[in-house]
Scaffold this active site. Structure first.
Site, PDB file in Angstrom:
ATOM      1  N   ALA A  65     -20.641  32.670   4.966  1.00  0.00           N
ATOM      2  CA  ALA A  65     -21.659  32.196   4.041  1.00  0.00           C
ATOM      3  C   ALA A  65     -21.494  30.721   3.687  1.00  0.00           C
ATOM      4  CB  ALA A  65     -21.611  33.036   2.769  1.00  0.00           C
TER       5      ALA A  65
ATOM      6  N   THR B  20     -12.301  27.242   7.773  1.00  0.00           N
ATOM      7  CA  THR B  20     -12.761  26.069   8.483  1.00  0.00           C
ATOM      8  C   THR B  20     -12.611  24.851   7.587  1.00  0.00           C
ATOM      9  OG1 THR B  20     -14.451  25.628  10.132  1.00  0.00           O
ATOM     10  CG2 THR B  20     -15.186  25.663   7.902  1.00  0.00           C
TER      11      THR B  20
END
Lengths: 243, 236, 205
Positions: free
Chosen positions: B117, B69
């Site tokens: 995470a 991302t």
């Protein structure tokens, strides 16, 4: 006890996630490809312009947690207009670079002509590729900057420790790739002059100083033109403010 | 010897989380009926989740959580710019190119997400704080700041953003810088791409500035401005 | 996790048409998530037979160089161009020579046999097992996606221009669903006495 030969198919470098170990599904022997974690913290940068190729390499020589030297030269001149910058495993780097340097000079003496930068890049790639499948491969990342002696066209070749070769307008190795390539994507143009090239280099080294958690002790800058190779004074003392 | 081997050859995550007894105790001491959580039919949910989704502790895990991302947010005199890409990957498979990674919390608060995470960002204007930007991640870090990029493409976005960022940017320039930084990351990071989702948070709430495909933006940037000189647009 | 075949990324596809064949590849060279070069073609000409190589970039270069050497020697000895079938056997035996320490590549061949005039395509695994096909061959990190797009778009006896459209759509739509390939493409349309090379401006993300 664990068997010494039991390895997962691939180990990734804990620091930069580069593949370290490659095993073959078919092979009973392993092909070890290990990139030392320190090498991704070394900075190599290359930028081509209208009539020159700039090469910058970090000046820190690191071993473990120590900086052994803050004025290290990670480049070797191969012939009048080809310069090679290297990073990677201690020992391998200089050994490999000087082996290539000696052979390049031998070629120039025998043939009374220099290899062109692209011919040199393919020669270096082949040497690195055959070492890759030997018992103890050289673990070196390289940038080859040059100016073609016949066409006067500047060129830059990117070579990693697996001996993948790519001709590129600008390149970097290690963590510098992740910060600098996007800067150069935005600001680089093929017809820039040396002054603009140095401005781009400044953008890159400023960003590295701002974001990299380690001190690479500034960069040594060299430029290749049709007249040969020379070192450029590059002021690295300025503190960079973070946003 | 065998027991010793067995003791040390068990995966680390097996001893994580609370034991079966502890969990039973937890369930039984919880208030009854409406506040009870439905639990999956397995002994230790946290260990199970680790074993099935955590690539790091178990490379053969059957569910690969999307990690790739690029998201960014920065504060400037005109408010806060928030921008994200829109790609979701599972391994090398591009699962979606149209993910909405900006969460519209209310009319003056935005959140961004990065899978796994990686961290998230919270941007908003409150009467108490004025324009505020926070970086938050799964291990509990909370940082207030002027400029953050998060995700696998963060470094590429930082590169472009840092070079031209200033607090005194005009609105248009700030929006363009946010857009261009995400474009840079989608170009170099394999796990970022798709569409550029752009927001401007102002004192009286946020304004959305489009969910635009990177493809036409890329070619316009390259052909009009001469950027991305590494990309060939014609055969030699 | 990541195998040598998917460190650098890349995709290649070959298709048969009516009296023509097509071969296409993407242009990405990457290191895991990082795209290093957007100009790394994976198709190499050997006379008028074309070889596509995907896999580990170092082996793509090594294998293409090795075969250039072997095909040049063949042409000097035989005083004629190599046929696609002969090249296929040469590739196969060259790869099998490294049975226990293979090159991490998946080659694809496309060409027209000059004696018979018939189109020929085939693919290989990394140790040289030949996969003959009458329709299409796919390889690389987007091969799963390519199987899908090719199965959906390919039909028999396509004319050169239709074959170009088909192979281009098959490749572009496949690599748009693969994180490790794309960033533009090269397409070769091979006819009996003409080869057309085109650049596809694909998505750059």
């Amino acid at each position: 006890m664990l068997e010494a030969r039991e390895f997962p198919p691939i180990f990734l470098c804990p620091v930069c996630k580069a593949p370290q170990l490659i095993t073959s599904k078919y092979a009973s022997t392993f092909l070890f490809i290990y990139q030392p974690p320190k090498s991704c913290q070394e900075v190599l940068l290359g930028i081509t312009g209208k009539d020159f190729t700039l090469i910058a390499a970090s000046k820190a020589a690191m071993r473990g947690a120590t900086i052994l030297k803050a004025s290290d030269d990670k480049t070797r001149q191969l012939n009048k207009h080809t310069l090679m910058a290297f990073s990677g495993e201690a020992g391998d780097t200089v050994q490999f670079a000087e082996y290539i340097q000696a052979n390049a000079q031998l070629y120039s003496m025998r043939n009374e002509a220099d290899l062109s930068p692209s011919a040199m890049a393919n020669f270096v790639r082949r040497e690195l590729a055959s070492s890759l499948r030997s018992r103890k491969p050289y673990m070196v990342n390289l940038l080859l900057g040059g100016v073609d002696p016949i066409t006067d066209k500047p060129s830059l070749h990117w070579l990693d420790y697996l001996a993948a070769l790519a001709p590129v307008p600008y390149a970097a190795h290690g963590y510098a790739q992740y910060y600098c390539l996007s800067i150069l994507d935005k600001h680089h143009q093929p017809d820039i002059d040396l002054e603009r090239g140095l401005e781009l280099l400044r953008l890159c080294t400023d960003e590295l100083k701002r974001r990299l958690p380690i001190d690479f002790k500034g960069v040594l800058v060299k430029v290749v033109t049709k007249d040969g190779i020379r070192e450029i004074d590059y002021d690295d003392s300025k503190q960079v403010q973070s946003a | 010897m065998d027991t010793l081997v067995a003791q040390y050859s068990r995966p680390l995550f097996e001893n994580e989380g609370s034991s079966q007894e502890e969990q039973l105790e937890l369930i039984q001491t919880l208030p009854p009926l409406s506040l009870k959580f439905a639990l999956p039919p397995i002994a230790q949910p946290s260990a199970f989740l680790r074993a099935t989704t955590d690539d790091h502790s178990n490379p053969d895990c059957p569910i690969k959580i999307a990690h790739g991302t690029t998201t960014l947010a920065f504060r400037f005199k005109g408010g806060i710019i928030v921008a994200t890409d829109s790609r979701a990957t599972a391994g090398n498979w591009i699962a979606s190119q149209t993910v909405k990674k900006v969460i519209e919390i209310n009319n003056c608060l935005l959140g961004t997400m990065a899978g796994g995470a990686a961290g998230t960002m919270c941007a908003g204007v409150t009467p108490q704080e004025g324009p505020a930007l926070y970086y938050i991640d799964s291990d509990g870090t909370r940082l207030a700041g002027n400029l953050f990029c998060v995700g696998s493409g963060q470094t590429f976005a930082y590169g472009v953003l840092d070079a031209e960022y200033s607090y005194d940017l005009e609105d248009e320039a700030a929006l363009e810088l946010g857009r261009r930084s995400i474009l840079a990351a989608t170009h170099r990071d394999a796990y970022s791409g798709g569409f550029i989702n752009l927001y401007h948070v102002k004192e009286d709430g946020w304004v959305k500035h489009g969910f635009s495909d990177t493809n036409p933006i890329f070619w316009k940037t390259k052909l009009d401005k001469g950027e991305f000189s590494n990309v060939t647009s014609e055969l030699d | 996790m990541s195998s040598p075949f998917s460190i650098n990324g890349g995709a290649c596809v070959a298709m048969v048409g009516k009296d023509c064949v097509a071969i296409a590849c993407d242009l990405r060279l990457g290191l895991q998530s990082l795209t290093v070069s957007n100009n790394f073609p994976k198709i190499f000409p050997y006379g008028d037979v074309y070889l596509g190589l995907t896999g580990l970039a170092t082996d793509v270069a090594t294998v293409s160089d090795l075969l250039r050497y072997k095909v040049n020697l063949y042409r000097l000895r035989e005083e004629r161009a190599i046929s696609p079938q002969t090249l296929a056997n040469l590739v196969s035996s060259s790869l099998y020579e490294r049975r226990f320490g293979p090159f991490f590549v998946s080659p694809v061949i496309a060409g027209i046999n000059h004696t018979t005039g018939k189109p020929f395509i085939c693919g290989f695994d990394s140790i040289g097992c030949i996969d003959f096909a009458k329709d299409f061959i796919v390889s690389g990190t987007a091969s799963d996606q390519l199987f899908g797009t090719c199965e959906g778009l390919w039909e028999p006896d396509l004319a050169p221009e239709d074959l170009f459209e088909t192979i281009s759509q098959a490749l572009l739509n496949a690599v748009d669903r693969d994180a490790l390939s794309g960033w533009g493409a090269h397409v070769y349309i091979i006819e009996k006495d003409k080869v057309t090379k085109r650049l596809l401006k694909g998505r750059q993300d």
